[in-house]
Each structure stands twice: as C-alpha cells, then as structure tokens.
Design an enzyme around this catalytic site. Sequence first.
Site, mmCIF file in Angstrom:
data_model
loop_
_atom_site.group_PDB
_atom_site.id
_atom_site.type_symbol
_atom_site.label_atom_id
_atom_site.label_comp_id
_atom_site.label_asym_id
_atom_site.label_seq_id
_atom_site.Cartn_x
_atom_site.Cartn_y
_atom_site.Cartn_z
ATOM 1 N N GLY A 295 2.294 2.168 10.688
ATOM 2 C CA GLY A 295 3.208 3.171 10.500
ATOM 3 C C GLY A 295 3.858 3.737 11.873
ATOM 4 O O GLY A 295 4.459 4.633 11.958
ATOM 5 N N LYS B 61 0.061 4.150 -0.425
ATOM 6 C CA LYS B 61 -0.575 5.528 0.081
ATOM 7 C C LYS B 61 -0.351 6.713 -0.719
ATOM 8 O O LYS B 61 -0.289 6.395 -1.947
ATOM 9 C CB LYS B 61 -0.005 5.667 1.828
ATOM 10 C CG LYS B 61 -0.204 4.406 2.475
ATOM 11 C CD LYS B 61 0.103 4.542 3.882
ATOM 12 C CE LYS B 61 -0.260 3.127 4.466
ATOM 13 N NZ LYS B 61 -0.214 3.333 6.029
ATOM 14 N N GLU C 185 -7.051 4.404 7.785
ATOM 15 C CA GLU C 185 -6.695 6.025 7.449
ATOM 16 C C GLU C 185 -7.808 6.663 6.780
ATOM 17 O O GLU C 185 -8.115 7.934 7.154
ATOM 18 C CB GLU C 185 -5.429 6.187 6.656
ATOM 19 C CG GLU C 185 -4.195 5.973 7.548
ATOM 20 C CD GLU C 185 -2.906 5.661 6.785
ATOM 21 O OE1 GLU C 185 -2.864 5.559 5.410
ATOM 22 O OE2 GLU C 185 -2.172 4.961 7.352
ATOM 23 N N GLU D 239 -5.558 -5.003 10.262
ATOM 24 C CA GLU D 239 -4.505 -4.150 10.583
ATOM 25 C C GLU D 239 -4.744 -3.455 12.030
ATOM 26 O O GLU D 239 -5.490 -2.344 11.819
ATOM 27 C CB GLU D 239 -4.516 -3.030 9.319
ATOM 28 C CG GLU D 239 -4.227 -3.750 8.086
ATOM 29 C CD GLU D 239 -3.568 -2.775 7.241
ATOM 30 O OE1 GLU D 239 -2.460 -2.860 6.587
ATOM 31 O OE2 GLU D 239 -4.374 -1.605 7.167
ATOM 32 N N SER E 29 3.259 -2.225 10.183
ATOM 33 C CA SER E 29 4.751 -2.263 10.271
ATOM 34 C C SER E 29 5.481 -3.566 9.854
ATOM 35 O O SER E 29 6.371 -4.108 10.685
ATOM 36 C CB SER E 29 4.945 -1.979 11.608
ATOM 37 O OG SER E 29 4.594 -0.660 12.147
ATOM 38 N N HIS F 291 -9.664 1.053 4.646
ATOM 39 C CA HIS F 291 -8.349 1.467 5.294
ATOM 40 C C HIS F 291 -8.520 2.133 6.535
ATOM 41 O O HIS F 291 -9.504 3.082 6.395
ATOM 42 C CB HIS F 291 -7.253 1.902 4.405
ATOM 43 C CG HIS F 291 -5.985 2.034 5.004
ATOM 44 N ND1 HIS F 291 -5.403 2.661 5.802
ATOM 45 C CD2 HIS F 291 -4.948 0.864 4.987
ATOM 46 C CE1 HIS F 291 -4.236 2.546 6.185
ATOM 47 N NE2 HIS F 291 -3.978 1.255 5.534
ATOM 48 N N ASN G 196 0.881 -1.204 -0.055
ATOM 49 C CA ASN G 196 -0.086 -0.042 -0.183
ATOM 50 C C ASN G 196 0.911 1.152 -0.029
ATOM 51 O O ASN G 196 1.347 1.410 1.193
ATOM 52 C CB ASN G 196 -1.101 0.079 1.435
ATOM 53 C CG ASN G 196 -1.886 1.073 1.423
ATOM 54 O OD1 ASN G 196 -1.623 1.983 0.431
ATOM 55 N ND2 ASN G 196 -2.318 1.300 2.464
HETATM 56 P P1 PGA Z 1 2.691 0.138 7.600
HETATM 57 O O1 PGA Z 1 1.310 0.466 6.984
HETATM 58 O O2 PGA Z 1 3.205 -1.069 6.847
HETATM 59 O O3 PGA Z 1 3.410 1.394 7.013
HETATM 60 O O4 PGA Z 1 2.553 0.081 9.234
HETATM 61 C C1 PGA Z 1 0.267 -0.576 6.535
HETATM 62 C C2 PGA Z 1 -1.076 -0.344 6.164
HETATM 63 O O5 PGA Z 1 -1.302 1.066 6.568
HETATM 64 O O6 PGA Z 1 -1.591 -0.721 5.274
#
Ligand code: PGA
Length: 251
Positions: free
Chosen positions: A174, A12, A98, A168, A214, A96, A10
Amino acid sequence: MARRFIVAGNWKMNTNIEEGILLAEQIQHGQRNPETEVILAVPYTHLFPIKKKIKASSGIRLAAQNCHDRNAGAFTGEISPTVLNTMKIPYVIIGHSERRMYNNESNELLASKIQAALNNGLKVIFCCGESLDIRRSNEHVNFVKQQLEESLFTVDSTTMKHIVIAYEPVWAIGTGETASPQQAQEMHAAIRKMIHNKYGKRIADNISILYGGSVKGSNAKDIFCQEDVDGGLVGGASLDSSDFLKIINSL
Ligand code: PGA
C-alpha cells in the site's frame, strides 16, 4: 496442487456489496489468460452474494481474508473455517501483515489457524514478509525463515499441496513502493530453498510463491517473469477491474 500461476486480489475492507458484485462480474467477463488462476479475497459479507454470481466454469475462485483457529464457539465477530468450507469457499488468507499488525496475530496463532483451515478442507494462502527496519538491517531472509518455521512448517508434507505462499514485504504494501524484480526473486528463491530443505525437492518445485506489495498493471510483468515468482497477491490494484485484468494477463 502443482505449481501454477496465480493472481489473487485482496480487496481488504473495500467496496459495498453492489460495487463488489459489479467488480467481480467485470473480472469474470473480462478477457483473461486461461492459464492464470484468479482468486478474489473479498470481504466476508460479500462471499455469498459474489459466489452466486461467479460461474464455476469461469475459473475464478473465492477466498476469505482470515478465519478463526476454532471451528465454533463463543468468539463474537469471528469467522469459522467450518462455515467457509460448507459455503464451498476454497481458499483463506492466513497471516496477512495487516492482521499480524492490527490484530497482534503471532506466528504461533497462525500455526493453529493454518491447521484449522486445512482440517476444514480449505486451501491456505500464507503471507510472510519483513518490515523496512528488518530489510535495512539485512535480516529479511532470517526473519521470513522464522515466520515459516514457526507457523507454516507445522504442516505435514501430505497437506503442503494445499498451501500457497505469498511473500509480501511490509514496506511495499500500500506504499506504492515495490520490491525490485531482483529483490523479489532473491527472497522467492530463498523461500523455495527453505521449503526444499524442510519438505524436499518435489514439494518445493510444486509450491506457488506469490509476490505482494504495490503490484500494478505497469510493474507486474517484470516481477512475474522472475523464475521463482508464480504470480501475485494484489491489494489496491485489484479494486480496478482493468488494472487487475492487465495484471492477470501479464504472464
Ligand atoms: P497492495 O496490497 O497491492 O495494495 O500493496 C497488497 C496486499 O496487502 O496484499
């Protein structure tokens, strides 16, 4: 879709188009385990130029990071699931954290986005996961159950084959903090049981449940070898081709 091992990146809102094309080509030409399905969820602006560079035979599939719940209309700045389909983009991420957080996407809205995506022939990567407060109050399994019940479980059993779930935990996205392999396994097994209770054993056995939060080259193997973990949804580490290839190859 039978249960299979998937590593999805992803990106983003990262990379410009040149950087994105370069990254996609590095992944395309990298040494990859052919048993791992690789999906790249790139920014909308990159879908078409990257699609032109990726060979169908590479086994790499593209995903949009979101879509609207209507096919067309006066929705400035939104992305139509119909257009994604006509562009032959096979996947879309829905739900997601976010987008839930910054765009106030509710379980109810996500249910209609899932339907719109499926109606347009897209496969859905449906994200779920709890915040740190909910994890601390030990309500994480109930919370995820509610997310599934209010959005995903509106899907009928014949179309469940077009669904991939990504668990997740928000506290691991993140942050550099990862769920332990045991925490991931516990939740993935619980999700598979929820699917079993709703749709039966065959669908539960066949659905791929990815872990996200992560994931890096250094921790992927320990998480992916858990029985109910069928791969990962990777943010930050998917922007580094060598780390992402390591994750792809950690099955
Ligand atoms: P990350 O993000 O691997 O940077 O923690 C995962 C995601 O948001 O899908």
